[in-house]
Design an enzyme around this catalytic site. Sequence first.
Site, PDB file in Angstrom:
ATOM      1  N   ASP A 144      36.004  32.903  36.161  1.00  0.00           N
ATOM      2  CA  ASP A 144      36.139  31.926  35.080  1.00  0.00           C
ATOM      3  C   ASP A 144      37.526  31.286  35.162  1.00  0.00           C
ATOM      4  O   ASP A 144      38.539  31.981  35.101  1.00  0.00           O
ATOM      5  CB  ASP A 144      35.965  32.643  33.737  1.00  0.00           C
ATOM      6  CG  ASP A 144      35.912  31.692  32.553  1.00  0.00           C
ATOM      7  OD1 ASP A 144      36.339  30.535  32.700  1.00  0.00           O
ATOM      8  OD2 ASP A 144      35.455  32.117  31.479  1.00  0.00           O
TER       9      ASP A 144
ATOM     10  N   GLU B 242      25.847  33.016  44.238  1.00  0.00           N
ATOM     11  CA  GLU B 242      25.101  31.895  43.664  1.00  0.00           C
ATOM     12  C   GLU B 242      26.020  30.714  43.383  1.00  0.00           C
ATOM     13  O   GLU B 242      25.650  29.556  43.584  1.00  0.00           O
ATOM     14  CB  GLU B 242      24.397  32.348  42.376  1.00  0.00           C
ATOM     15  CG  GLU B 242      23.108  33.108  42.601  1.00  0.00           C
ATOM     16  CD  GLU B 242      23.311  34.508  43.195  1.00  0.00           C
ATOM     17  OE1 GLU B 242      24.460  34.977  43.244  1.00  0.00           O
ATOM     18  OE2 GLU B 242      22.318  35.115  43.620  1.00  0.00           O
TER      19      GLU B 242
END
Length: 286
Positions: free
Chosen positions: A184, A260
């Site tokens: 993040d 991903e």
Amino acid sequence: MKAKPLSQDPGSKRYAYRINKEENRKELKHVKINESSLVQEGQKIDLPKKRYYRQRAHSNPFSDHQLEYPVSPQDMDWSKLYPYYKNAENGQMTKKVTIADIGCGFGGLMIDLSPAFPEDLILGMEIRVQVTNYVEDRIIALRNNTASKHGFQNINVLRGNAMKFLPNFFEKGQLSKMFFCFPDPHFKQRKHKARIITNTLLSEYAYVLKEGGVVYTITDVKDLHEWMVKHLEEHPLFERLSKEWEENDECVKIMRNATEEGKKVERKKGDKFVACFTRLPTPAIL
């Protein structure tokens, strides 16, 4: 009256799917698949579908998530995560976790690392509930559906907050590799303290990483890349590895394309910024 979310509505397809998976997960994630009565010999388990595991993209690491964690590494029962490596005679583990994927997301990196490092136990740590459940169900299916009985037995995931409890799980110098893949970015300056790479956290990472071990970082956000490089270069126990080393390292090749997030960046033709650092020897105290 306010309608229930689909995930909590007993009549919804997502609710039924989750309940069914949860019942199987309770037994299958802690045992050898071939010893379970839930799976008949030769029966395949469907891979989980992401649409049934809806979750926010990020989770506040400073919140009280009511997580379970051991008081010390000696109190951690790793046999529940890696039953294949439990000695049947004395109940002890035959191996220790040596590779950690911090914030493992949907588990793509672990799954690609598993056959590349069959002799290592690999752990993914993820703070989000539904994402952790998805990875658990994915590993259960892969273990069952793989022809080799060793297939994917060396990987697993646990829900945990690495920013708070990492030393509760790992002994000093236990890990040889740590991965921080597309963390993040916490763009706002007041949120920078929540980034996974900080001066304080790097000292904890240095504690659990053995001398000569490697920290791998990758992101598609240039500002975050520069932040991680700056903090790692400033820390006395880490030294950056060369571009040539990165180009030849097998883990870097896997890390670029296995996750991903990495695949999403690839589809959008975005940039991927990689930086790897080695753990230096601890200076002697005179």
